[in-house]
Design a protein around this motif. Structure first.
Motif, mmCIF file in Angstrom:
data_model
loop_
_atom_site.group_PDB
_atom_site.id
_atom_site.type_symbol
_atom_site.label_atom_id
_atom_site.label_comp_id
_atom_site.label_asym_id
_atom_site.label_seq_id
_atom_site.Cartn_x
_atom_site.Cartn_y
_atom_site.Cartn_z
ATOM 1 N N PHE A 273 9.010 1.110 -5.118
ATOM 2 C CA PHE A 273 9.181 0.275 -6.026
ATOM 3 C C PHE A 273 8.950 0.925 -7.447
ATOM 4 O O PHE A 273 8.768 0.314 -8.602
ATOM 5 C CB PHE A 273 8.863 -1.059 -5.896
ATOM 6 N N ASP A 274 8.868 2.108 -7.417
ATOM 7 C CA ASP A 274 8.198 2.798 -8.611
ATOM 8 C C ASP A 274 9.251 2.581 -9.958
ATOM 9 O O ASP A 274 8.629 2.509 -11.159
ATOM 10 C CB ASP A 274 7.916 4.237 -8.356
ATOM 11 N N LYS A 275 10.416 2.753 -9.594
ATOM 12 C CA LYS A 275 11.365 2.709 -10.677
ATOM 13 C C LYS A 275 11.359 1.332 -11.272
ATOM 14 O O LYS A 275 11.529 1.222 -12.580
ATOM 15 C CB LYS A 275 12.949 3.244 -10.460
ATOM 16 N N ASP B 66 0.901 -1.349 -0.014
ATOM 17 C CA ASP B 66 0.264 -0.061 0.048
ATOM 18 C C ASP B 66 0.900 1.391 0.004
ATOM 19 O O ASP B 66 1.971 1.293 0.490
ATOM 20 C CB ASP B 66 -0.785 -0.032 1.267
ATOM 21 N N ASP B 67 0.369 2.146 -0.631
ATOM 22 C CA ASP B 67 0.765 3.453 -0.778
ATOM 23 C C ASP B 67 2.518 3.677 -0.519
ATOM 24 O O ASP B 67 3.151 3.411 -1.686
ATOM 25 C CB ASP B 67 0.226 4.206 0.630
ATOM 26 N N ASN B 68 2.999 4.410 0.301
ATOM 27 C CA ASN B 68 4.311 4.661 0.604
ATOM 28 C C ASN B 68 5.241 3.616 0.390
ATOM 29 O O ASN B 68 6.441 3.696 -0.196
ATOM 30 C CB ASN B 68 4.637 5.477 1.633
#
Length: 282
Positions: free
Chosen positions: A29-31, A22-24
């Motif tokens: 792991f966005d990249k 969830d969330d933060n």
């Protein structure tokens, strides 16, 4: 090589069940997620199934998952309770499992069929972003417990024809995997090992590349980066299946978990052009 031959991949798969976080926590792991979305675009419509070689499944001899509807393997610890109830609903492929089993046995390797093996996080952590609706059949191949680099390269060579049959071969592990080393002490060892790995895969001849990965323990900080090489060995299968082909960097992050340098690689050409990766042709 046919025009529809799929590339192979060695992917650093991230921590635990991250696509379900969830969330933060997930934002860390966005990249990695962005790299996986880009990788999916490289296949076009050619991929019909995935063969995942996961560093989270070790067996005395090679084994292949053969269930039509695999379950889940929650091989991680300390996460919130709901992350042990998740389900990735992709089908298996008993037909592909039979094909993989036959290929390895014909090449002189013992291999067993395992109808009970479910998806571990080395598999579903990648496939959830790649195929969020579970639309692609998945078969898993174990790594052999002796962790012999040459044997796993040879297995990859045996599996190479699958690339012409719509099967994308993915080695799932982590280019740096020392869970006990975080923070400033991890920075320089991970950078130096990652530099060596990139130099080896991207900037050497294919013969030299093969020699260097077999002798990977001679790399700078090799045993700091991989106290045990279970997360490096899937690289050997992916590389062996594209033995003479060029490599490209498809993911890199210098501050993974705050201090690790991590990378992922593609071997062979993408089927859909226009992806932004760093490659060296030779």
């Amino acid at each position: 090589m046919t025009a529809r031959r799929l590339p192979t991949y060695y992917i650093s798969h991230g921590g635990g069940p991250w696509p379900y976080m969830d969330d933060n926590m997930r934002r860390r792991f966005d990249k990695l997620e962005a790299s996986l979305l880009s990788i999916r675009n490289e296949w076009g419509s050619a991929a019909r199934a995935a063969l995942i070689v996961s560093g989270h499944w070790e067996t005395p001899e090679f084994a292949v998952s053969s269930a039509a509807a695999p379950g889940m393997v929650f091989d991680y610890y300390g996460f919130p309770e709901h992350l042990y109830d998740i389900k990735y609903d992709a089908p298996g492929s008993p037909e592909l499992a039979v094909r993989v089993l036959a290929m390895l046995q014909a090449g002189g390797f013992a291999c067993e069929s395992d109808p009970e093996r479910g998806f571990d996080h080395g598999t579903f952590s990648l496939m959830k972003p790649l195929c969020p609706n579970g639309e692609m059949p998945i078969v898993q191949l174990s790594i052999k417990q002796d962790l012999d680099p040459q044997a796993h390269l040879s297995v990859g060579q045996l599996l190479a024809p699958l690339r012409d049959e719509g099967v994308v071969i993915i080695g799932s592990g982590s280019s740096f995997h020392n869970l006990g080393l975080r923070g400033p002490a991890a920075v320089e060892p991970s950078r130096q090992f990652d530099d060596w790995l990139q130099q080896t895969l991207l900037a050497t001849s294919t013969d030299e590349r093969r020699r260097r990965v077999v002798a990977w323990t001679q790399a700078p900080h090799a045993r700091t980066a991989h106290p045990r090489e279970d997360h490096l060995i899937p690289l050997m299968v992916a590389l062996g299946a594209a033995d003479k082909e060029s490599a490209a960097l498809v993911f890199h992050q210098d501050d993974f978990f705050g201090s690790w340098a991590l990378s992922s690689f593609r071997f062979g050409d993408p089927l859909c052009l226009g992806t932004q990766t760093s490659s060296v042709e030779r």
